[in-house]
Design a protein around this motif. Structure first.
Motif, PDB file in Angstrom:
ATOM      1  N   SER A 222      37.298  46.288  47.243  1.00 22.93           N
ATOM      2  CA  SER A 222      38.293  46.264  48.318  1.00 22.93           C
ATOM      3  C   SER A 222      39.707  46.212  47.748  1.00 22.93           C
ATOM      4  CB  SER A 222      38.059  45.069  49.248  1.00 22.93           C
ATOM      5  OG  SER A 222      36.837  45.180  49.938  1.00 22.93           O
ATOM      6  N   VAL A 223      39.888  45.449  46.670  1.00 23.32           N
ATOM      7  CA  VAL A 223      41.210  45.349  46.039  1.00 23.32           C
ATOM      8  C   VAL A 223      41.697  46.710  45.557  1.00 23.32           C
ATOM      9  CG1 VAL A 223      42.427  44.419  44.024  1.00 23.32           C
ATOM     10  CG2 VAL A 223      41.015  42.910  45.432  1.00 23.32           C
ATOM     11  N   THR A 224      40.775  47.546  45.097  1.00 22.40           N
ATOM     12  CA  THR A 224      41.215  48.886  44.668  1.00 22.40           C
ATOM     13  C   THR A 224      41.800  49.665  45.837  1.00 22.40           C
ATOM     14  OG1 THR A 224      39.055  49.977  45.007  1.00 22.40           O
ATOM     15  CG2 THR A 224      39.439  48.918  42.870  1.00 22.40           C
ATOM     16  N   ALA A 227      45.429  48.706  46.002  1.00 20.22           N
ATOM     17  CA  ALA A 227      46.183  49.387  44.947  1.00 20.22           C
ATOM     18  C   ALA A 227      46.417  50.844  45.297  1.00 20.22           C
ATOM     19  CB  ALA A 227      45.427  49.261  43.619  1.00 20.22           C
ATOM     20  N   ALA A 228      45.400  51.489  45.870  1.00 25.51           N
ATOM     21  CA  ALA A 228      45.527  52.909  46.217  1.00 25.51           C
ATOM     22  C   ALA A 228      46.549  53.146  47.323  1.00 25.51           C
ATOM     23  CB  ALA A 228      44.167  53.459  46.640  1.00 25.51           C
ATOM     24  N   SER A 229      46.833  52.096  48.114  1.00 23.31           N
ATOM     25  CA  SER A 229      47.772  52.251  49.232  1.00 23.31           C
ATOM     26  C   SER A 229      49.214  52.397  48.767  1.00 23.31           C
ATOM     27  CB  SER A 229      47.683  51.038  50.162  1.00 23.31           C
ATOM     28  OG  SER A 229      48.294  49.891  49.567  1.00 23.31           O
ATOM     29  N   GLY A 230      49.496  51.933  47.545  1.00 20.50           N
ATOM     30  CA  GLY A 230      50.868  51.965  47.049  1.00 20.50           C
ATOM     31  C   GLY A 230      51.690  50.759  47.429  1.00 20.50           C
ATOM     32  N   ASN A 231      51.124  49.849  48.232  1.00 15.82           N
ATOM     33  CA  ASN A 231      51.836  48.629  48.615  1.00 15.82           C
ATOM     34  C   ASN A 231      51.963  47.720  47.392  1.00 15.82           C
ATOM     35  OD1 ASN A 231      52.631  46.110  49.652  1.00 15.82           O
ATOM     36  ND2 ASN A 231      51.569  46.455  51.586  1.00 15.82           N
ATOM     37  N   GLU A 232      53.172  47.286  47.087  1.00 13.67           N
ATOM     38  CA  GLU A 232      53.409  46.467  45.907  1.00 13.67           C
ATOM     39  C   GLU A 232      53.556  44.981  46.215  1.00 13.67           C
ATOM     40  OE1 GLU A 232      56.677  48.082  43.735  1.00 13.67           O
ATOM     41  OE2 GLU A 232      55.659  49.992  43.353  1.00 13.67           O
ATOM     42  N   CYS A 265      39.375  38.033  35.336  1.00 17.09           N
ATOM     43  CA  CYS A 265      40.118  38.929  34.434  1.00 17.09           C
ATOM     44  C   CYS A 265      40.160  40.357  34.968  1.00 17.09           C
ATOM     45  CB  CYS A 265      39.507  38.880  33.038  1.00 17.09           C
ATOM     46  SG  CYS A 265      39.776  37.303  32.199  1.00 17.09           S
ATOM     47  N   LEU A 266      39.083  40.796  35.595  1.00 20.96           N
ATOM     48  CA  LEU A 266      39.100  42.121  36.217  1.00 20.96           C
ATOM     49  C   LEU A 266      40.121  42.158  37.361  1.00 20.96           C
ATOM     50  CD1 LEU A 266      35.260  42.833  36.332  1.00 20.96           C
ATOM     51  CD2 LEU A 266      36.947  44.101  34.975  1.00 20.96           C
ATOM     52  N   ALA A 267      40.168  41.075  38.148  1.00 16.30           N
ATOM     53  CA  ALA A 267      41.157  41.001  39.225  1.00 16.30           C
ATOM     54  C   ALA A 267      42.574  41.073  38.662  1.00 16.30           C
ATOM     55  CB  ALA A 267      40.961  39.714  40.023  1.00 16.30           C
ATOM     56  N   ARG A 268      42.816  40.298  37.613  1.00 14.35           N
ATOM     57  CA  ARG A 268      44.140  40.339  36.963  1.00 14.35           C
ATOM     58  C   ARG A 268      44.470  41.742  36.486  1.00 14.35           C
ATOM     59  NH1 ARG A 268      44.018  37.890  31.215  1.00 14.35           N
ATOM     60  NH2 ARG A 268      42.802  39.824  31.056  1.00 14.35           N
ATOM     61  N   ASP A 269      43.501  42.413  35.880  1.00 11.67           N
ATOM     62  CA  ASP A 269      43.753  43.748  35.342  1.00 11.67           C
ATOM     63  C   ASP A 269      43.930  44.793  36.443  1.00 11.67           C
ATOM     64  OD1 ASP A 269      43.539  42.535  32.902  1.00 11.67           O
ATOM     65  OD2 ASP A 269      41.533  43.305  32.447  1.00 11.67           O
ATOM     66  N   LEU A 270      43.458  44.468  37.653  1.00 11.80           N
ATOM     67  CA  LEU A 270      43.706  45.330  38.811  1.00 11.80           C
ATOM     68  C   LEU A 270      45.087  45.091  39.409  1.00 11.80           C
ATOM     69  CD1 LEU A 270      40.284  45.216  40.725  1.00 11.80           C
ATOM     70  CD2 LEU A 270      41.417  47.282  39.859  1.00 11.80           C
ATOM     71  N   GLY A 271      45.788  44.069  38.909  1.00 14.26           N
ATOM     72  CA  GLY A 271      47.119  43.757  39.413  1.00 14.26           C
ATOM     73  C   GLY A 271      47.170  42.639  40.421  1.00 14.26           C
TER      74      GLY A 271
END
Length: 322
Positions: A222-224, A227-232, A265-271
């Motif tokens: 879901s987190v991806t 990220a794909a939305s472009g919302n920062e 760590c995966l969550a962190r690496d996803l931003g």
């Protein structure tokens, strides 16, 4: 922004949130017929111990024991008139433990879904939802919460009511939805739709994201979508410690501390900026997450294949996240 969470996010790459409330309280003896929030009045020492365990495990932010302390849900237990009392107690117990921590720890006032379907699907009006959310929010503010934390929501209508309640209280807020039906909430909202919706609010949240759901791998899928939305805007991830299994009449989550360390760590690496756990996430999991985040170097943005490889297969072949 002058709220505590925004200030913390300005000084560090990520914030470690807490883990499960209900799972921990059941382990302390809470029975299924008693709302956890009643323990704010009857067993404040156990609620304090819950918060203290999260702080000692390394959490920078933890949630008050007030998830279902709204008038609608408490009415099911004959306690609809105790909303202000139980929420104020929840925030006060949490505030005391945060102030004793010896470092900055944020008290997030937990507000869950009201438990009724909102119009047009149901009979709950926007005005009544705002009223119930605001009643909780005001009491949490009075008790000492730093920020409001709406979680496990399912619809954009609930999100808009939460935003208005936060505005009426004058507090910064966060919101997370639960994506548990092939990448959608039970009301059909996708991560991409949430990412767009928060930016249309007159008072957007400090952070938004996902909590609970099916398991750690599905939550990161879901987190991806965010990220794909472009919302920062800062993203929240509070995934369950694996998936539940019934064993000897008790529910156990199969996620180990090692798995939750990988998830963090995966969550962190996803931003993801605010990383925590939900159901089944105990202090041992939080300690492993904190250590991993501190000692493992940041890696490349993980693919869905890598997420599934490390955390387990997704519960559905298609998350339809957009």
């Amino acid at each position: 922004m002058t709220d505590a969470l925004s200030r913390m996010l300005q000084t560090r790459p990520h914030v470690l949130a807490d883990g499960a409330t209900g799972t921990a309280l059941f382990n302390m003896g809470l029975d299924a017929a008693t709302p956890p929030e009643i323990w704010n009045a009857t067993h404040p020492d156990r609620i304090a111990a819950l918060h203290r365990a999260a702080i000692e495990a390394g959490s920078d932010l933890f949630l008050t024991n007030s998830f279902a302390a709204n008038a609608s849900r408490l009415a099911l237990h004959g306690a609809a008139t105790r909303v202000t009392e139980l929420n104020r107690l929840a925030a006060g117990i949490a505030r005391d433990q945060a102030d004793r921590a010896g470092r900055t720890v944020i008290v997030a006032g937990s507000i869950g879904p009201i438990g009724e379907f909102m119009a047009p699907m149901g009979s709950l009006t926007h005005a009544r939802a705002v009223q119930m959310f605001h009643e909780q929010a005001q009491a949490l503010q009075d008790g000492g919460a730093d920020i409001l934390w709406f979680e496990t929501l399912a619809s954009l209508e609930e999100l808009r009511a939460a935003a208005e309640a936060a505005r009426l209280t004058g507090m910064a807020w966060c919101a997370s939805l639960s994506f548990d039906t092939a990448g959608r909430t039970i009301m059909g909202v996708t991560p991409g739709q949430l990412a767009a919706a928060v930016e249309r609010l007159p008072n957007p949240p400090v952070a938004y994201g996902a909590n609970c759901g099916v398991g750690a791998s599905d939550l990161l899928r879901s987190v991806t979508g965010f990220a794909a939305s472009g919302n920062e805007r800062p993203v929240i991830a509070k995934g369950n410690a694996g998936v539940p299994h019934l064993h000897d009449g008790h529910i156990h989550y199969d996620g180990t501390p090692a798995l939750m360390a990988d998830y963090a760590c995966l969550a962190r690496d996803l931003g993801v900026r605010i990383i925590g756990g939900c159901c089944g996430t105990m202090p041992a999991h939080l300690r492993a997450m904190a250590e991993a985040l501190q000692t493992r170097p940041r890696g490349p943005r993980p693919t869905l294949e890598r997420i599934a490889e490390q955390l387990g297969a997704f519960s559905s072949p298609d998350d339809r996240r957009h």
